[in-house]
Scaffold this motif. Structure first.
Motif, PDB file in Angstrom:
ATOM      1  N   ALA A 145       1.580  20.244  -2.964  1.00  0.00           N
ATOM      2  CA  ALA A 145       2.582  21.241  -2.602  1.00  0.00           C
ATOM      3  C   ALA A 145       1.900  22.317  -1.745  1.00  0.00           C
ATOM      4  N   PHE A 146       2.386  22.475  -0.504  1.00  0.00           N
ATOM      5  CA  PHE A 146       3.423  21.779   0.253  1.00  0.00           C
ATOM      6  C   PHE A 146       2.762  21.066   1.422  1.00  0.00           C
ATOM      7  N   PHE A 147       3.576  20.345   2.197  1.00  0.00           N
ATOM      8  CA  PHE A 147       3.000  19.755   3.404  1.00  0.00           C
ATOM      9  C   PHE A 147       2.884  20.803   4.516  1.00  0.00           C
ATOM     10  N   ARG A 148       3.927  21.602   4.694  1.00  0.00           N
ATOM     11  CA  ARG A 148       3.935  22.603   5.771  1.00  0.00           C
ATOM     12  C   ARG A 148       4.199  23.980   5.177  1.00  0.00           C
ATOM     13  N   ASP A 149       3.513  24.979   5.701  1.00  0.00           N
ATOM     14  CA  ASP A 149       3.720  26.357   5.260  1.00  0.00           C
ATOM     15  C   ASP A 149       5.191  26.760   5.382  1.00  0.00           C
ATOM     16  N   THR A 150       5.585  27.681   4.542  1.00  0.00           N
ATOM     17  CA  THR A 150       6.882  28.328   4.703  1.00  0.00           C
ATOM     18  C   THR A 150       6.662  29.660   5.427  1.00  0.00           C
ATOM     19  N   LYS A 151       7.752  30.288   5.839  1.00  0.00           N
ATOM     20  CA  LYS A 151       7.642  31.535   6.615  1.00  0.00           C
ATOM     21  C   LYS A 151       8.437  32.639   5.939  1.00  0.00           C
ATOM     22  N   ASP A 152       7.713  33.642   5.409  1.00  0.00           N
ATOM     23  CA  ASP A 152       8.349  34.822   4.810  1.00  0.00           C
ATOM     24  C   ASP A 152       9.421  34.432   3.789  1.00  0.00           C
ATOM     25  N   HIS A 153       9.118  33.396   3.011  1.00  0.00           N
ATOM     26  CA  HIS A 153      10.061  32.981   1.976  1.00  0.00           C
ATOM     27  C   HIS A 153       9.629  33.510   0.611  1.00  0.00           C
ATOM     28  N   PHE A 154       8.382  33.250   0.256  1.00  0.00           N
ATOM     29  CA  PHE A 154       7.858  33.723  -1.026  1.00  0.00           C
ATOM     30  C   PHE A 154       7.218  35.104  -0.912  1.00  0.00           C
ATOM     31  N   SER A 170       0.825  -1.197   0.000  1.00  0.00           N
ATOM     32  CA  SER A 170       0.000   0.000   0.000  1.00  0.00           C
ATOM     33  C   SER A 170       0.863   1.252   0.000  1.00  0.00           C
ATOM     34  N   ALA A 171       1.925   1.233   0.793  1.00  0.00           N
ATOM     35  CA  ALA A 171       2.799   2.396   0.865  1.00  0.00           C
ATOM     36  C   ALA A 171       3.457   2.678  -0.472  1.00  0.00           C
ATOM     37  N   ALA A 172       3.839   1.619  -1.171  1.00  0.00           N
ATOM     38  CA  ALA A 172       4.488   1.808  -2.465  1.00  0.00           C
ATOM     39  C   ALA A 172       3.491   2.212  -3.545  1.00  0.00           C
ATOM     40  N   ASP A 173       2.281   1.670  -3.468  1.00  0.00           N
ATOM     41  CA  ASP A 173       1.305   1.862  -4.533  1.00  0.00           C
ATOM     42  C   ASP A 173       0.439   3.104  -4.365  1.00  0.00           C
ATOM     43  N   THR A 174       0.352   3.596  -3.162  1.00  0.00           N
ATOM     44  CA  THR A 174      -0.529   4.724  -2.913  1.00  0.00           C
ATOM     45  C   THR A 174      -0.152   5.937  -3.754  1.00  0.00           C
ATOM     46  N   PRO A 175      -1.140   6.684  -4.224  1.00  0.00           N
ATOM     47  CA  PRO A 175      -0.846   7.903  -4.992  1.00  0.00           C
ATOM     48  C   PRO A 175      -0.588   9.123  -4.121  1.00  0.00           C
ATOM     49  N   PHE A 176      -0.597   8.978  -2.819  1.00  0.00           N
ATOM     50  CA  PHE A 176      -0.586  10.138  -1.932  1.00  0.00           C
ATOM     51  C   PHE A 176       0.832  10.586  -1.581  1.00  0.00           C
ATOM     52  N   GLY A 177       1.229  11.671  -2.234  1.00  0.00           N
ATOM     53  CA  GLY A 177       2.532  12.256  -1.975  1.00  0.00           C
ATOM     54  C   GLY A 177       2.407  13.707  -1.562  1.00  0.00           C
ATOM     55  N   THR A 178       3.529  14.274  -1.180  1.00  0.00           N
ATOM     56  CA  THR A 178       3.574  15.693  -0.847  1.00  0.00           C
ATOM     57  C   THR A 178       4.970  16.233  -1.110  1.00  0.00           C
ATOM     58  N   LEU A 179       5.054  17.489  -1.450  1.00  0.00           N
ATOM     59  CA  LEU A 179       6.335  18.176  -1.542  1.00  0.00           C
ATOM     60  C   LEU A 179       6.627  18.810  -0.192  1.00  0.00           C
ATOM     61  N   LYS A 238       2.663  10.858   8.452  1.00  0.00           N
ATOM     62  CA  LYS A 238       2.158   9.500   8.656  1.00  0.00           C
ATOM     63  C   LYS A 238       0.692   9.530   9.053  1.00  0.00           C
ATOM     64  N   GLU A 239       0.347  10.454   9.927  1.00  0.00           N
ATOM     65  CA  GLU A 239      -1.046  10.593  10.367  1.00  0.00           C
ATOM     66  C   GLU A 239      -1.958  10.972   9.208  1.00  0.00           C
ATOM     67  N   ALA A 240      -1.458  11.785   8.299  1.00  0.00           N
ATOM     68  CA  ALA A 240      -2.268  12.246   7.172  1.00  0.00           C
ATOM     69  C   ALA A 240      -2.422  11.190   6.082  1.00  0.00           C
ATOM     70  N   GLY A 241      -1.575  10.156   6.128  1.00  0.00           N
ATOM     71  CA  GLY A 241      -1.630   9.143   5.075  1.00  0.00           C
ATOM     72  C   GLY A 241      -0.671   9.405   3.934  1.00  0.00           C
ATOM     73  N   VAL A 242       0.308  10.278   4.160  1.00  0.00           N
ATOM     74  CA  VAL A 242       1.335  10.537   3.150  1.00  0.00           C
ATOM     75  C   VAL A 242       2.246   9.313   3.049  1.00  0.00           C
ATOM     76  N   SER A 243       2.464   8.825   1.849  1.00  0.00           N
ATOM     77  CA  SER A 243       3.368   7.696   1.645  1.00  0.00           C
ATOM     78  C   SER A 243       4.592   8.070   0.830  1.00  0.00           C
ATOM     79  N   TRP A 244       4.545   9.219   0.173  1.00  0.00           N
ATOM     80  CA  TRP A 244       5.655   9.673  -0.650  1.00  0.00           C
ATOM     81  C   TRP A 244       5.955  11.136  -0.346  1.00  0.00           C
TER      82      TRP A 244
END
Length: 362
Positions: free
Chosen positions: A315-324, A33-42, A70-76
């Motif tokens: 994109a993305f998993f976590r906010d950035t701070k004063d970057h963009f 499941s971890a390998a096949d799941t489509p759920f990724g994040t940058l 892991k809690e969110a179900g991110v596998s990639w």
């Protein structure tokens, strides 16, 4: 009494056997499941620099993010392997920072899509230009692929080479394709099992892909990476994503590459508490956090069903701070302080639905 004891012993052995079998089976299903799941994040897990406000200054912050993934179900997770970090001076290699991140990802059962980027300061005219000598970048990528053989299999070569922000010169993909072909050839020599993605195409994805093929790039990437960003608030938002996808599929078929899989290695939008002029993004007004969550739900219920689309990285998993310095800083499923947005729950629910359907189909 002896007979009863023997029977009980036999039952115990059988029970242990079946419990062990069940455990191994469940682990196999989980791994598949971890390998096949489509759920990724940058996520910018390697960012520990002044220009990104030291996003991940220590292992505690990394562990917190991995636990939330892991809690969110991110596998990639798609992450940078920055040349400047690994080889700040030519010939002086230091993998220690990335060893730690790769080992942490592995311990949480999260697969990595590594981005080979950008130029080291000593190697070329600028960070977003190819090096003066291609062999320096080829050697860097070969070293990284060899280092993480068995742990990281998928590698994306550069990021958004069709955008002048990230790659110059913009010459109809001639220079980029030259570099891609050299990296691919060496990568396969180092690890024949590795899988190479082109740098995710963004602003002019369809035309850029056609130019890669025209420049002889067929056979030098295993999976097509695209970044079909669109504003979900726009009435044509969905059709724009669909158009980019269909256009790329047509080009692939035209060049005899129609069986190749497609990964959306970036797609997303801001999620802001209150839309303001200063927190808009390149697509206009930023969506609210609830509108962002609705886009997450749509992406992982609709776009993932498109023929050939294998994985989608939010994109993305976590906010950035004063970057963009605009709404892009609020692309995250979680905020800078690690608190969860509504989009986090939307992502988690979508991953649970997918996993349940996957298990039922096994």
């Amino acid at each position: 009494m002896i007979i009863l004891t023997q029977k009980m012993s036999c039952m115990t052995k059988n029970s242990r056997f079946w419990l062990l079998f069940l455990f191994v089976w469940c682990m196999a299903i989980s791994a598949a499941s971890a390998a096949d799941t489509p759920f990724g994040t940058l996520e910018f897990l390697s960012w520990n620099h002044p220009w990104n406000n030291y996003k991940y200054p220590d292992e505690k912050a990394l562990k917190k993010t991995f636990a939330l993934m892991k809690e969110a179900g991110v596998s990639w997770v798609r992450m940078d392997f920055l040349w400047e970090d690994i080889e700040p001076v030519q010939g002086q290699i230091d993998y220690s920072k990335y060893d730690r991140i790769v080992d942490l990802a592995t311990s949480y059962g999260i697969h990595i899509l590594g981005i080979m980027s950008y130029s080291a300061s000593w190697a070329g005219p600028s960070w977003n230009s190819p090096p003066d000598k291609d062999e320096t970048f080829v050697a860097f990528t070969a070293g990284v692929i060899d280092r993480y053989k068995g742990k990281v299999t998928y590698w994306e070569i550069w990021n958004e080479p069709d955008d002048a922000t990230y790659f110059t010169p913009q010459d109809a993909m001639v220079r980029y394709t030259e570099l891609l072909k050299k990296v691919y050839t060496r990568a396969k020599a180092v690890n024949p099992e590795c899988r190479i993605l082109n740098g995710g195409l963004s602003k002019n994805a369809v035309f850029a892909l056609k130019n890669i093929y025209k420049n002889g790039g067929k056979g030098y990437f295993d999976i097509l990476a695209i970044h079909p960003f669109s504003n979900p608030l726009n009435e044509y938002g969905v059709s724009r994503v669909r158009g980019i996808y269909r256009g790329c599929r047509k080009i692939m078929r035209d060049f005899g590459d129609g069986d190749k899989k497609i990964w959306f290695t970036e797609i997303g939008c801001p999620g802001v508490k209150v839309p303001l002029r200063r927190n808009g993004w390149w697509e206009g007004r930023s969506p609210t956090e609830k509108e962002q969550a609705a886009w997450v739900r749509y992406i992982y219920s609709e776009f993932i069903t498109y023929d050939g689309v294998e994985k989608i990285f939010w994109a993305f998993f976590r906010d950035t701070k004063d970057h963009f310095h605009n709404g892009v800083d609020e692309f995250g499923l979680v905020r800078w302080d690690f608190s969860k947005k509504p989009a986090f729950e939307a992502y988690r629910n979508a991953s649970r639905v997918w996993l349940e359907e996957y298990r039922q189909s096994r």
